[in-house]
Scaffold this motif. Structure first.
Motif: not given
Ligand SMILES: C[S@@+](CC[C@H](N)C(=O)[O-])C[C@H]1O[C@@H](n2cnc3c(N)ncnc32)[C@H](O)[C@@H]1O
Length: 211
Positions: A97-125
């Motif tokens: 799935x993608x990071x925008x999947x609604x099954x992931x609720x706001x405030x649900x993780x203590x840590x988020x990791x992205x290794x070598x992936x942010x540059x594949x998103x169209x809009x960094x912000x």
């Protein structure tokens, strides 16, 4: 466009080759993982966006309660699952799935990791804001990403041509400075910025706290 390779198709096509490539600087990698684990605690939940073969998920799993690795490539995730099973690690799950999947609720993780992936998103912000949203207050964002706009013009132009031809997924040419600004403007405080490997073109690893 010569070819119309969707990102999913691209990563599925190269999955076996990608999985066979060894970590470029194993010693630096191990030092980095040990350092990153100092931000983790046994009760924490972690989301790894673009986890591919699940290497980092598996390597931090003994320091946290649960790791969720997500990726758009079913082939890479199948390899990830096989490797986690071989290591008999029980607290890692993989979801296609993608990071925008609604099954992931706001405030649900203590840590988020992205290794070598942010540059594949169209809009960094947009993706940085989403990660901020997914983290609990005080949550930790760990990121290491290709800032290709800081590299040689030849590389940038080659990647642009390959992208325009549809041979590569879309790559956003980020600058390290832009990444820092995006983190700060979207509610993070950068607490660590380290280059672990001295190999050419190695990237900074950021640790940023949701403020
Ligand atoms: C260069 S690999 C990095 C894999 C892994 N994080 C690592 O450092 O070894 C990029 C990964 O991001 C995944 N990916 C690309 N775009 C994505 C997106 N929008 N959402 C989730 N994963 C994505 C690809 O399928 C691929 O597995």
């Amino acid at each position: 466009m010569l070819f119309n390779t969707s990102p999913e198709k691209f990563w599925n096509l190269i999955a076996k080759k990608y999985a066979a490539d060894p970590i470029a600087d194993r010693q630096a990698y191990e030092i980095k993982i040990d350092k990153l684990k100092t931000w983790m605690k046994s009760e924490m939940t972690v989301l790894d966006i673009g986890c591919a073969t699940g290497t980092q998920c598996g390597d931090i799993a003994d320091s946290v309660h649960k790791v969720t690795g997500i990726d758009i490539s079913s082939k890479l995730l199948a390899i990830a699952q096989q490797r986690i099973d071989e290591r008999d690690i029980r607290n890692v799950e993989f979801i296609e799935t993608s990071a925008f999947d609604e099954q992931f609720e706001p405030g649900s993780f203590d840590v988020v990791m992205t290794f070598h992936v942010l540059h594949f998103f169209e809009n960094l912000d947009v993706i940085v804001k989403r990660i901020h949203d997914l983290l609990k207050p005080g949550g930790v964002f760990i990121s290491e990403t290709g800032c290709l706009a800081d590299r040689s013009k030849f590389l940038v132009n080659t990647l642009k041509i390959m992208g325009a031809a549809g041979l590569l997924p879309r790559i956003t040419m980020l600058k390290d400075q832009q990444l820092q600004e995006s983190l700060q403007q979207n509610g993070f405080t950068i607490v660590d910025r380290t280059k672990y490997s001295q190999q050419p073109d190695n990237e900074f690893t950021y640790v940023a706290i949701k403020s």
